[in-house]
Design a protein around this motif. Structure first.
Motif, PDB file in Angstrom:
ATOM      1  N   GLN A 112       0.838  -1.197   0.000  1.00  0.00           N
ATOM      2  CA  GLN A 112       0.000   0.000   0.000  1.00  0.00           C
ATOM      3  C   GLN A 112       0.880   1.255   0.000  1.00  0.00           C
ATOM      4  O   GLN A 112       0.569   2.235  -0.677  1.00  0.00           O
ATOM      5  CB  GLN A 112      -0.930  -0.022   1.208  1.00  0.00           C
ATOM      6  N   THR A 113       2.000   1.218   0.704  1.00  0.00           N
ATOM      7  CA  THR A 113       2.940   2.336   0.727  1.00  0.00           C
ATOM      8  C   THR A 113       3.560   2.551  -0.654  1.00  0.00           C
ATOM      9  O   THR A 113       3.723   3.687  -1.102  1.00  0.00           O
ATOM     10  CB  THR A 113       4.032   2.100   1.788  1.00  0.00           C
ATOM     11  N   ASP A 114       3.912   1.448  -1.337  1.00  0.00           N
ATOM     12  CA  ASP A 114       4.460   1.546  -2.690  1.00  0.00           C
ATOM     13  C   ASP A 114       3.464   2.211  -3.636  1.00  0.00           C
ATOM     14  O   ASP A 114       3.831   3.074  -4.436  1.00  0.00           O
ATOM     15  CB  ASP A 114       4.813   0.161  -3.251  1.00  0.00           C
ATOM     16  N   VAL A 115       2.212   1.812  -3.540  1.00  0.00           N
ATOM     17  CA  VAL A 115       1.178   2.359  -4.416  1.00  0.00           C
ATOM     18  C   VAL A 115       0.970   3.843  -4.106  1.00  0.00           C
ATOM     19  O   VAL A 115       0.834   4.665  -5.029  1.00  0.00           O
ATOM     20  CB  VAL A 115      -0.141   1.568  -4.306  1.00  0.00           C
ATOM     21  N   ALA A 116       0.981   4.213  -2.841  1.00  0.00           N
ATOM     22  CA  ALA A 116       0.855   5.622  -2.471  1.00  0.00           C
ATOM     23  C   ALA A 116       2.006   6.434  -3.073  1.00  0.00           C
ATOM     24  O   ALA A 116       1.799   7.566  -3.535  1.00  0.00           O
ATOM     25  CB  ALA A 116       0.828   5.773  -0.949  1.00  0.00           C
ATOM     26  N   GLY A 117       3.190   5.846  -3.113  1.00  0.00           N
ATOM     27  CA  GLY A 117       4.332   6.507  -3.733  1.00  0.00           C
ATOM     28  C   GLY A 117       4.138   6.682  -5.228  1.00  0.00           C
ATOM     29  O   GLY A 117       4.473   7.734  -5.788  1.00  0.00           O
ATOM     30  N   LEU A 118       3.589   5.666  -5.897  1.00  0.00           N
ATOM     31  CA  LEU A 118       3.307   5.767  -7.332  1.00  0.00           C
ATOM     32  C   LEU A 118       2.283   6.867  -7.608  1.00  0.00           C
ATOM     33  O   LEU A 118       2.420   7.630  -8.570  1.00  0.00           O
ATOM     34  CB  LEU A 118       2.806   4.434  -7.875  1.00  0.00           C
ATOM     35  N   VAL A 119       1.256   6.937  -6.763  1.00  0.00           N
ATOM     36  CA  VAL A 119       0.230   7.977  -6.918  1.00  0.00           C
ATOM     37  C   VAL A 119       0.881   9.352  -6.809  1.00  0.00           C
ATOM     38  O   VAL A 119       0.661  10.229  -7.648  1.00  0.00           O
ATOM     39  CB  VAL A 119      -0.907   7.809  -5.885  1.00  0.00           C
ATOM     40  N   ALA A 120       1.707   9.546  -5.793  1.00  0.00           N
ATOM     41  CA  ALA A 120       2.365  10.838  -5.582  1.00  0.00           C
ATOM     42  C   ALA A 120       3.282  11.183  -6.758  1.00  0.00           C
ATOM     43  O   ALA A 120       3.305  12.336  -7.214  1.00  0.00           O
ATOM     44  CB  ALA A 120       3.145  10.831  -4.273  1.00  0.00           C
ATOM     45  N   GLN A 121       4.011  10.202  -7.257  1.00  0.00           N
ATOM     46  CA  GLN A 121       4.914  10.446  -8.389  1.00  0.00           C
ATOM     47  C   GLN A 121       4.136  10.800  -9.653  1.00  0.00           C
ATOM     48  O   GLN A 121       4.522  11.705 -10.395  1.00  0.00           O
ATOM     49  CB  GLN A 121       5.784   9.224  -8.638  1.00  0.00           C
ATOM     50  N   ALA A 122       3.044  10.096  -9.907  1.00  0.00           N
ATOM     51  CA  ALA A 122       2.219  10.389 -11.089  1.00  0.00           C
ATOM     52  C   ALA A 122       1.599  11.778 -10.978  1.00  0.00           C
ATOM     53  O   ALA A 122       1.519  12.502 -11.965  1.00  0.00           O
ATOM     54  CB  ALA A 122       1.131   9.327 -11.263  1.00  0.00           C
ATOM     55  N   GLN A 123       1.186  12.154  -9.778  1.00  0.00           N
ATOM     56  CA  GLN A 123       0.636  13.493  -9.570  1.00  0.00           C
ATOM     57  C   GLN A 123       1.700  14.559  -9.803  1.00  0.00           C
ATOM     58  O   GLN A 123       1.415  15.609 -10.370  1.00  0.00           O
ATOM     59  CB  GLN A 123       0.039  13.607  -8.165  1.00  0.00           C
ATOM     60  N   ALA A 124       2.952  14.276  -9.408  1.00  0.00           N
ATOM     61  CA  ALA A 124       4.044  15.219  -9.629  1.00  0.00           C
ATOM     62  C   ALA A 124       4.321  15.378 -11.120  1.00  0.00           C
ATOM     63  O   ALA A 124       4.543  16.493 -11.603  1.00  0.00           O
ATOM     64  CB  ALA A 124       5.302  14.766  -8.906  1.00  0.00           C
ATOM     65  N   VAL A 125       4.292  14.279 -11.858  1.00  0.00           N
ATOM     66  CA  VAL A 125       4.494  14.332 -13.307  1.00  0.00           C
ATOM     67  C   VAL A 125       3.395  15.154 -13.950  1.00  0.00           C
ATOM     68  O   VAL A 125       3.636  16.007 -14.808  1.00  0.00           O
ATOM     69  CB  VAL A 125       4.545  12.906 -13.918  1.00  0.00           C
ATOM     70  N   GLN A 126       2.158  14.929 -13.536  1.00  0.00           N
ATOM     71  CA  GLN A 126       1.007  15.654 -14.068  1.00  0.00           C
ATOM     72  C   GLN A 126       1.138  17.159 -13.814  1.00  0.00           C
ATOM     73  O   GLN A 126       0.782  17.970 -14.660  1.00  0.00           O
ATOM     74  CB  GLN A 126      -0.296  15.134 -13.451  1.00  0.00           C
TER      75      GLN A 126
END
Length: 127
Positions: free
Chosen positions: A107-121
């Motif tokens: 779940q922590t890994d997925v939260a990190g992916l969400v944050a990274q994708a939001q940063a890219v956006q």
């Protein structure tokens, strides 16, 4: 392409939950168009998009990936339970290798992916 992906993912997400017995038990429709974040799973290229629930992601095979066309939905329920679903007609060895790696995400890994994708956006860079 983003419009088609959003439409496709919205349709896929909404149809997968259609069997829920009541509206209260049915998760909200997901819009997974934030990103993309370029990642490698199973030694192949994938695009990661964050969903509007800020806890789930969709992982889509990138150009040149023998898994193309294929996508995974990694849905994190509000209680933390995670569900991984994949669909497509790409090369089985590529999709299986990616699945084996993606299913180990926490779940922590997925939260990190969400944050990274939001940063890219937002025009930033993923860490």
């Amino acid at each position: 392409m983003r419009f088609l992906m959003t439409t496709f993912l919205a349709l896929a997400a909404s149809t997968s939950w259609a069997a829920a017995p009541t509206e209260a038990e049915r998760p909200p429709d997901l819009n997974c168009d934030v990103g993309p974040l370029h990642k490698t799973y199973g030694k192949t290229a994938w695009l990661v998009y964050a969903c509007n629930d800020s806890r789930s992601v969709v992982i889509v095979s990138d150009k040149g990936n023998p898994a193309l066309p294929f996508y995974f939905i990694l849905y994190v329920n509000p209680d933390g339970d995670m569900q991984l679903h994949g669909e497509g007609t790409g090369k089985k060895s590529a999709t299986q290798a990616a699945f084996d790696e993606i299913k180990t995400l926490t779940q922590t890994d997925v939260a990190g992916l969400v944050a990274q994708a939001q940063a890219v956006q937002a025009g930033g860079t993923a860490k």
